[in-house]
Design an enzyme around this catalytic site. Structure first.
Site, PDB file in Angstrom:
ATOM      1  N   SER A  11      60.223  48.884  66.849  1.00 23.49           N
ATOM      2  CA  SER A  11      60.378  49.645  68.094  1.00 23.49           C
ATOM      3  C   SER A  11      59.861  48.896  69.316  1.00 23.49           C
ATOM      4  O   SER A  11      60.120  49.298  70.450  1.00 23.49           O
ATOM      5  CB  SER A  11      59.655  50.989  67.984  1.00 23.49           C
ATOM      6  OG  SER A  11      58.258  50.803  67.833  1.00 23.49           O
ATOM      7  N   SER A 139      50.957  35.219  60.367  1.00 23.89           N
ATOM      8  CA  SER A 139      50.241  34.871  61.587  1.00 23.89           C
ATOM      9  C   SER A 139      49.665  33.470  61.455  1.00 23.89           C
ATOM     10  O   SER A 139      49.333  33.026  60.342  1.00 23.89           O
ATOM     11  CB  SER A 139      49.094  35.853  61.852  1.00 23.89           C
ATOM     12  OG  SER A 139      48.261  35.392  62.910  1.00 23.89           O
ATOM     13  N   TYR A 152      42.170  41.067  59.085  1.00 18.80           N
ATOM     14  CA  TYR A 152      43.569  40.802  59.453  1.00 18.80           C
ATOM     15  C   TYR A 152      43.996  39.413  58.988  1.00 18.80           C
ATOM     16  O   TYR A 152      45.071  39.238  58.411  1.00 18.80           O
ATOM     17  CB  TYR A 152      43.713  40.926  60.968  1.00 18.80           C
ATOM     18  CG  TYR A 152      45.067  40.515  61.507  1.00 18.80           C
ATOM     19  CD1 TYR A 152      46.170  41.348  61.369  1.00 18.80           C
ATOM     20  CD2 TYR A 152      45.230  39.302  62.163  1.00 18.80           C
ATOM     21  CE1 TYR A 152      47.417  40.985  61.866  1.00 18.80           C
ATOM     22  CE2 TYR A 152      46.467  38.922  62.664  1.00 18.80           C
ATOM     23  CZ  TYR A 152      47.556  39.764  62.505  1.00 18.80           C
ATOM     24  OH  TYR A 152      48.782  39.389  62.998  1.00 18.80           O
ATOM     25  N   ALA A 154      42.793  37.660  56.545  1.00 22.53           N
ATOM     26  CA  ALA A 154      42.895  37.628  55.085  1.00 22.53           C
ATOM     27  C   ALA A 154      44.186  38.303  54.619  1.00 22.53           C
ATOM     28  O   ALA A 154      44.850  37.827  53.686  1.00 22.53           O
ATOM     29  CB  ALA A 154      41.682  38.310  54.460  1.00 22.53           C
ATOM     30  N   LYS A 156      46.975  38.498  56.279  1.00 25.52           N
ATOM     31  CA  LYS A 156      48.104  37.630  56.621  1.00 25.52           C
ATOM     32  C   LYS A 156      48.131  36.385  55.729  1.00 25.52           C
ATOM     33  O   LYS A 156      49.219  35.878  55.403  1.00 25.52           O
ATOM     34  CB  LYS A 156      48.038  37.248  58.095  1.00 25.52           C
ATOM     35  CG  LYS A 156      48.361  38.394  59.037  1.00 25.52           C
ATOM     36  CD  LYS A 156      49.742  38.987  58.765  1.00 25.52           C
ATOM     37  CE  LYS A 156      50.189  39.950  59.846  1.00 25.52           C
ATOM     38  NZ  LYS A 156      51.516  40.535  59.549  1.00 25.52           N
TER      39      LYS A 156
END
Length: 263
Positions: A11, A139, A152, A154, A156
């Site tokens: 979105s 990332s 975050y 870890a 990714k």
């Protein structure tokens, strides 16, 4: 590209740019996200539909795949883009110690398990159809972790590993799996009120525009000198999803403005 595609988290930001790009290339697209947006509504029509779902619900990813099959007759492309801060969470967070088990579970549910479940549902459909393409959005910090957002990073890193493993198993059956690893992208994660720009502005004694225009690019040593535009990531996703990348599988493509320095 006469294909059927699912884009999660579509979105806004990278997902919105990806959905728009795939539709412009001729794909029929199912966009999955909690809510729509004015920009997504403007794209809606016979070739692009929105399915409102919470992708942390264990049943939701399979429901999205089933919806693509019901509406468009199959599935050829899956873009696992949903990720970032879980609902109600502001990033960055600056230390490991305050993170609870609940924080870790929320981060992994949104950034890893939603993709695991989507792949589990999509791959059999693709194999039966003769093949397909999965692009997972990871990332740059998956390769270059630091003290901020350790949960975050870890999650990714696990996403990047997942792409390699799935490619190894399913490429012989015609399903290519690749990963795109962006650096910092100028999306609502940064620009929304209370988002990363505001958090960093408070931490550095700056203002939000200065953070996005100068402080963050300098702190992250972005050689391009700026945050990325979502379209720059979407273009790479679309290329990896297309037949033009027919021999590319198991790759992890950095689109990070020069953030990652390793060889």
């Amino acid at each position: 590209m006469d294909k059927v595609a699912v884009v999660t988290g579509g979105s806004k930001g990278i997902g919105l740019a990806t959905a728009r790009t795939l539709r412009a290339e001729g794909a029929r697209v199912v966009v999955a996200s909690r809510k729509s947006s004015a920009e997504l509504d403007a794209l809606a029509g016979p070739g692009l539909v929105h399915l409102p779902v919470d992708l942390t619900d264990p049943e939701a990813p399979a429901a999205v795949v089933a919806h693509a099959v019901d509406v468009f007759g199959g599935l050829d492309v899956l873009v696992n883009n949903a990720g970032g801060p879980p609902p109600g969470v502001s990033l960055p967070r600056f230390s490991f110690l305050p993170l609870t088990d609940g924080d870790w579970r929320e981060m992994f549910d949104f950034n890893l398990f939603s993709a695991v479940r989507a792949c589990r549902a999509a791959i059999p459909v693709m194999v039966e159809r003769g093949g397909g393409a999965i692009v997972n959005v990871s990332s740059a910090v998956a390769r270059q972790p630091g003290t901020m957002n350790v949960d975050y990073s870890a999650a990714k890193a696990a996403m990047t590993n997942l792409g390699k493993a799935l490619s190894e198993e399913f490429a012989p059956q015609g399903v290519r799996v690749n990963t795109v690893s962006p650096g910092p992208v100028r999306t609502p994660w940064w620009t929304d009120e209370g988002g990363a720009a505001d958090v960093l502005a408070a931490a550095f004694g700056s203002d939000r525009e200065a953070v996005m225009e100068q402080v963050a690019p300098e702190a992250m040593a972005l050689r391009t000198g700026r945050l990325l535009d979502p379209q720059e990531v979407a273009d790479v996703i679309a290329l990896l999803a297309s037949p033009r990348s027919a021999s590319t599988t198991g790759a992890d493509v950095l689109v990070d403005g020069g953030f990652h320095k390793g060889v």
